[in-house]
Design a protein around this motif. Sequence first.
Motif, short mmCIF file in Angstrom:
data_model
loop_
_atom_site.label_atom_id
_atom_site.label_comp_id
_atom_site.label_asym_id
_atom_site.label_seq_id
_atom_site.Cartn_x
_atom_site.Cartn_y
_atom_site.Cartn_z
N LEU A 1 16.54 -53.59 2.56
CA LEU A 1 15.23 -53.04 2.18
C LEU A 1 14.31 -54.11 1.56
N VAL B 1 9.83 -58.04 -7.25
CA VAL B 1 10.24 -56.66 -7.03
C VAL B 1 11.06 -56.23 -8.25
N TYR C 1 14.02 -53.96 -9.61
CA TYR C 1 15.16 -53.18 -9.15
C TYR C 1 15.73 -52.40 -10.33
N ASN D 1 3.98 -48.61 -10.08
CA ASN D 1 3.43 -48.31 -8.75
C ASN D 1 1.90 -48.31 -8.81
N ARG E 1 5.98 -53.54 -6.57
CA ARG E 1 6.99 -52.93 -5.71
C ARG E 1 8.26 -52.63 -6.52
N ILE F 1 12.46 -50.78 -6.33
CA ILE F 1 13.58 -50.07 -5.68
C ILE F 1 14.33 -49.37 -6.81
N TYR G 1 7.52 -40.91 -2.87
CA TYR G 1 7.89 -42.27 -2.43
C TYR G 1 8.77 -42.21 -1.17
N THR H 1 11.93 -46.27 -2.79
CA THR H 1 11.03 -47.44 -2.88
C THR H 1 9.59 -46.98 -2.71
N ASN H 2 8.64 -47.87 -3.04
CA ASN H 2 7.23 -47.56 -2.77
C ASN H 2 6.70 -48.48 -1.67
#
Length: 292
Positions: free
Chosen positions: A22, A199, A201, A233, A238, A240, A262, A290-291
Amino acid sequence: MFYSPLNYQGNKSRIVDRLLALLPDDVTCIHEIFCGSAVFSFASGVTRVSLNDINTHITDLIRYFHENGAEEIIGRADAIIGQYGLTNTFYEGKSRYPEQRHEGLSRYNKEAFNRLKADYNADKDIAKLFVLSIYGFNHYLRFNAKGEFNVPVGKVDFVKPLRDKTRAYCSAIQSKEISFSNRDFRDGALYRGVEQTAVFYFDPPYLITQAPYNLFWTEKEETDLLAIIDGLNAEGYRFILSNVIESNGKQNRLLAGWMGRYNVRHIHRQYLNSSYQKKNITGADEVAITNF
Ligand SMILES: C[S@@+](CC[C@H](N)C(=O)[O-])C[C@H]1O[C@@H](n2cnc3c(N)ncnc32)[C@H](O)[C@@H]1O
């Protein structure tokens, strides 16, 4: 597949390949807010990682793997094993220790393990903590309110697969530029000044499954976390989020109600029918939200 020698509770080894698929190609940095043994960050090809966990013991162990070579770490572990007289079937062979199926090597190691535990609790030597995590029950890293390691002896010793995992984990960790912190996930400092190409997480404790660190995770924590993620967001970051929507008949309704806005990937879905009572359906539904 990517494994850590710590076998940390809730680590993402089993599904890390699905999660990494992803990850967008242009990510420059991973911010893991509930890093644990940080399997996701270390298995990724991203060089810069920012690791946070409220538990200082797990980040101390990662630091130990970052700052020392694998052979040095393995050598120190073998020296401690020898010093305390723990079994070391990698060198001694298994035939020396006839095992009862349910107890493994525990009866040979119990006394030596308890002496090592007492010494670690007095001197907090990180090399001893690594050995305790190998020989402890289920590889738990659990501490009492006084900060003392309080896991009983387990069934295994420093077998070859754990030595191989130590080498692979060290080499992955040493290829990273890491910054560490031990903040509560609500601390705004974790989210300030982060580049837009990063990102986030999130692999928090799960409301509906069991692990030592889940005890302090309630609907309040879950709600606070979802609000933080909505805020990220809105700022164009981003993220996850790993979680479990259903486990053994329990459902996380809070998360299920929130995630619709999402993208939801069902990473692992399993439904089990009890054979003698067909209506009693249990299951597991593990998701990545995720977005992007
Ligand atoms: C599911 S585990 C993460 C496992 C990790 N993904 C791995 O591969 O090993 C969740 C982690 O959240 C940490 N944690 C629990 N409450 C926290 C909080 N309030 N703030 C930050 N971290 C927390 C726990 O110490 C635990 O290591």
